[in-house]
Design an enzyme around this catalytic site. Structure first.
Site, PDB file in Angstrom:
ATOM      1  N   HIS A 111      -2.497  18.151 -15.905  1.00 19.08           N
ATOM      2  CA  HIS A 111      -3.862  18.399 -15.447  1.00 19.08           C
ATOM      3  C   HIS A 111      -4.781  17.683 -16.434  1.00 19.08           C
ATOM      4  O   HIS A 111      -4.287  17.042 -17.376  1.00 19.08           O
ATOM      5  CB  HIS A 111      -4.164  19.896 -15.339  1.00 19.08           C
ATOM      6  CG  HIS A 111      -4.102  20.644 -16.646  1.00 19.08           C
ATOM      7  ND1 HIS A 111      -2.951  20.744 -17.400  1.00 19.08           N
ATOM      8  CD2 HIS A 111      -5.052  21.325 -17.347  1.00 19.08           C
ATOM      9  CE1 HIS A 111      -3.191  21.453 -18.484  1.00 19.08           C
ATOM     10  NE2 HIS A 111      -4.452  21.815 -18.481  1.00 19.08           N
ATOM     11  N   HIS A 113      -7.385  18.700 -18.573  1.00 20.53           N
ATOM     12  CA  HIS A 113      -8.020  19.243 -19.772  1.00 20.53           C
ATOM     13  C   HIS A 113      -7.815  18.239 -20.914  1.00 20.53           C
ATOM     14  O   HIS A 113      -6.759  17.613 -21.026  1.00 20.53           O
ATOM     15  CB  HIS A 113      -7.360  20.579 -20.156  1.00 20.53           C
ATOM     16  CG  HIS A 113      -8.094  21.788 -19.650  1.00 20.53           C
ATOM     17  ND1 HIS A 113      -7.431  22.924 -19.247  1.00 20.53           N
ATOM     18  CD2 HIS A 113      -9.420  22.043 -19.497  1.00 20.53           C
ATOM     19  CE1 HIS A 113      -8.328  23.833 -18.873  1.00 20.53           C
ATOM     20  NE2 HIS A 113      -9.529  23.316 -19.001  1.00 20.53           N
ATOM     21  N   ASP A 115      -7.065  18.456 -23.970  1.00 17.39           N
ATOM     22  CA  ASP A 115      -5.929  18.598 -24.892  1.00 17.39           C
ATOM     23  C   ASP A 115      -4.620  18.079 -24.292  1.00 17.39           C
ATOM     24  O   ASP A 115      -3.575  18.151 -24.944  1.00 17.39           O
ATOM     25  CB  ASP A 115      -5.774  20.058 -25.352  1.00 17.39           C
ATOM     26  CG  ASP A 115      -5.599  21.036 -24.213  1.00 17.39           C
ATOM     27  OD1 ASP A 115      -6.433  21.008 -23.277  1.00 17.39           O
ATOM     28  OD2 ASP A 115      -4.645  21.838 -24.236  1.00 17.39           O
ATOM     29  N   HIS A 116      -4.686  17.528 -23.067  1.00 21.87           N
ATOM     30  CA  HIS A 116      -3.491  16.953 -22.437  1.00 21.87           C
ATOM     31  C   HIS A 116      -3.631  15.440 -22.209  1.00 21.87           C
ATOM     32  O   HIS A 116      -2.651  14.789 -21.864  1.00 21.87           O
ATOM     33  CB  HIS A 116      -3.204  17.668 -21.111  1.00 21.87           C
ATOM     34  CG  HIS A 116      -2.885  19.120 -21.309  1.00 21.87           C
ATOM     35  ND1 HIS A 116      -1.623  19.651 -21.175  1.00 21.87           N
ATOM     36  CD2 HIS A 116      -3.679  20.149 -21.710  1.00 21.87           C
ATOM     37  CE1 HIS A 116      -1.653  20.946 -21.460  1.00 21.87           C
ATOM     38  NE2 HIS A 116      -2.891  21.273 -21.787  1.00 21.87           N
ATOM     39  N   HIS A 204      -3.262  27.785 -13.130  1.00 23.47           N
ATOM     40  CA  HIS A 204      -4.114  27.607 -14.305  1.00 23.47           C
ATOM     41  C   HIS A 204      -5.571  27.717 -13.853  1.00 23.47           C
ATOM     42  O   HIS A 204      -6.379  26.818 -14.118  1.00 23.47           O
ATOM     43  CB  HIS A 204      -3.798  26.228 -14.904  1.00 23.47           C
ATOM     44  CG  HIS A 204      -4.374  25.962 -16.256  1.00 23.47           C
ATOM     45  ND1 HIS A 204      -4.442  26.897 -17.266  1.00 23.47           N
ATOM     46  CD2 HIS A 204      -4.908  24.810 -16.783  1.00 23.47           C
ATOM     47  CE1 HIS A 204      -4.987  26.342 -18.337  1.00 23.47           C
ATOM     48  NE2 HIS A 204      -5.286  25.094 -18.070  1.00 23.47           N
ATOM     49  N   ASP A 227      -0.028  23.847 -18.436  1.00 20.93           N
ATOM     50  CA  ASP A 227      -0.728  25.117 -18.697  1.00 20.93           C
ATOM     51  C   ASP A 227      -0.646  26.007 -17.464  1.00 20.93           C
ATOM     52  O   ASP A 227      -1.065  25.604 -16.376  1.00 20.93           O
ATOM     53  CB  ASP A 227      -2.203  24.847 -19.007  1.00 20.93           C
ATOM     54  CG  ASP A 227      -2.388  24.225 -20.377  1.00 20.93           C
ATOM     55  OD1 ASP A 227      -1.386  24.027 -21.083  1.00 20.93           O
ATOM     56  OD2 ASP A 227      -3.552  23.950 -20.736  1.00 20.93           O
ATOM     57  N   HIS A 302       2.523  24.637 -26.782  1.00 23.56           N
ATOM     58  CA  HIS A 302       1.122  24.848 -26.396  1.00 23.56           C
ATOM     59  C   HIS A 302       0.746  26.296 -26.724  1.00 23.56           C
ATOM     60  O   HIS A 302       0.323  27.082 -25.871  1.00 23.56           O
ATOM     61  CB  HIS A 302       0.925  24.567 -24.906  1.00 23.56           C
ATOM     62  CG  HIS A 302      -0.514  24.488 -24.482  1.00 23.56           C
ATOM     63  ND1 HIS A 302      -1.299  25.609 -24.322  1.00 23.56           N
ATOM     64  CD2 HIS A 302      -1.308  23.438 -24.178  1.00 23.56           C
ATOM     65  CE1 HIS A 302      -2.507  25.234 -23.938  1.00 23.56           C
ATOM     66  NE2 HIS A 302      -2.538  23.922 -23.854  1.00 23.56           N
TER      67      HIS A 302
HETATM   68 ZN   LIG Z   1      -3.972  22.985 -22.601  1.00 27.88          ZN
HETATM   69 ZN   LIG Z   2      -5.416  23.516 -19.508  1.00 25.83          ZN
END
Ligand SMILES: [Zn+2]
Ligand SMILES: [Zn+2]
Length: 347
Positions: A111, A113, A115-116, A204, A227, A302
């Site tokens: 996805h 976000h 942080d990915h 998520h 996530d 994570h």
């Molecule tokens: Zn994340």
């Molecule tokens: Zn996420």
């Protein structure tokens, strides 16, 4: 006896003095530097005759441990190199693990976000300069076109500078791009007759689409959650897998952190820490479903929050079965082909 002791001490002293002279003179420093560079740069990357899975990022955004990069799992076989998410700092781990950038098959995003996806430009550059034979293939569900177009636009000048400096023979500009490939949320997204990668929908909310992936290779398999809450769909897709890398939230750590920051009137943090509870899997909800799905090894990554010190990591595992692994960056798992063995290399 006494005489031999004197001789040993004299020899040790002379060696120490010689080492100090070498270390502190330009000629000695040059020789040591060349030797260390030769050791570091000229050894071929480690190869493995099976599926090797490396945690290139074990962190979520909640926490600031410099020893943990954000979400990234690498899968390497003699024929393949896949990355699943590339969060901030994960390109450093990818470099430390000496992964074969020149033959990267693609990055699969769960996805969008930050942080990915934050490591995408560095992965793109590192594989381009290693003579990747075409654009970097970036797979993801709906939305991938916009993400990739944005990165390509932001790095347009950078690509131009590098080709102008190194020449189009060395860095052909047409290879420096990323190419978006939109995948179905549930289906086969890679199949070359040797390895398959399958996507499946996860939970998520409110982020949609959000997917996880399963990789199958010569009778072995690994599942990456991205996530999600503990999702029925994920455990159906993970049935019988060797490894499940699942995001995990610890109420044992989060609840007192919310309490302490609320009492101290720390701005923002208590609200954010409360908000994340409904869209990551509480670690205690995972072991039973993992066992029911016949998954052989559950690995938590994570982590929400990132354990700030060793005691917190111990607390993260409280109330969980002993055989569950809390991943650190560069934790490595080898799956020999057509076997049931799982070889774990702790970093
Ligand atoms: Zn994340
Ligand atoms: Zn996420």
């Amino acid at each position: 006896m006494k005489k031999s002791l004197y001789i040993v001490l004299i020899v040790a002293g002379v060696c120490g003095l010689a080492a100090a002279v070498v270390y502190n003179t330009p000629a000695g420093q040059d020789a040591i530097f060349k030797r260390l560079m030769s050791l570091a740069l000229t050894q071929p990357p480690d190869t493995y005759d099976g599926m090797r899975v490396i945690v290139c990022g074990s962190a979520s955004p909640l926490g600031n441990d410099p020893n943990r990069a954000q979400a990234c799992i690498a899968v390497v076989t003699p024929e393949h190199f896949f990355l699943f998410d590339v969060g901030a700092r994960s390109p450093l781990r990818i470099a430390q693990a000496r992964l074969p950038m020149s033959r990267i098959d693609g990055v699969f995003l769960t996805h969008y976000h930050s942080d990915h996806i934050a490591g995408l430009p560095d992965v793109n550059l590192a594989s381009w300069v290693q003579r990747r034979p075409g654009p970097l293939q970036v797979y993801g569900p709906n939305g991938i076109e916009a993400v990739v177009a944005g990165f390509n636009a932001a790095y347009d000048l950078d690509r131009g500078y590098r080709t102008a400096h190194h020449g189009s023979e060395m860095l052909p500009s047409e290879h420096g791009f990323m190419e978006a490939i939109t995948i179905p949320t549930d289906g086969i997204v890679w199949d070359d007759g040797v390895a398959t990668v399958t996507s499946f929908t996860v939970q998520h909310p409110p982020i949609t689409p959000a997917v996880g992936y399963r990789v199958d290779y010569r009778g072995r398999s690994a599942v990456i959650s991205g996530d999600t809450n503990a999702a029925e769909n994920l455990f159906a897709a993970a049935r019988g897998a060797d490894l499940l890398f699942h995001d995990a939230l610890s109420r044992t750590l989060l609840d007192p952190m919310i309490e302490v920051t609320s009492e101290a009137n720390v701005p923002v943090m208590p609200v954010i820490m409360t908000d994340v509870i409904d869209y990551h899997a509480d670690a205690t909800t995972l072991p039973e479903a993992t066992a029911e799905a016949g998954v052989k090894q559950l690995v938590l990554y994570h982590t929400v929050p990132v354990p700030p010190f060793a005691l917190a990591a111990k607390m993260f595992l409280r109330d969980l079965p002993d055989d569950i692994i809390l991943a650190d960056d560069l934790h490595t798992f080898d799956l020999p082909p057509d076997s049931s063995e799982i070889i774990v290399h702790a970093p």
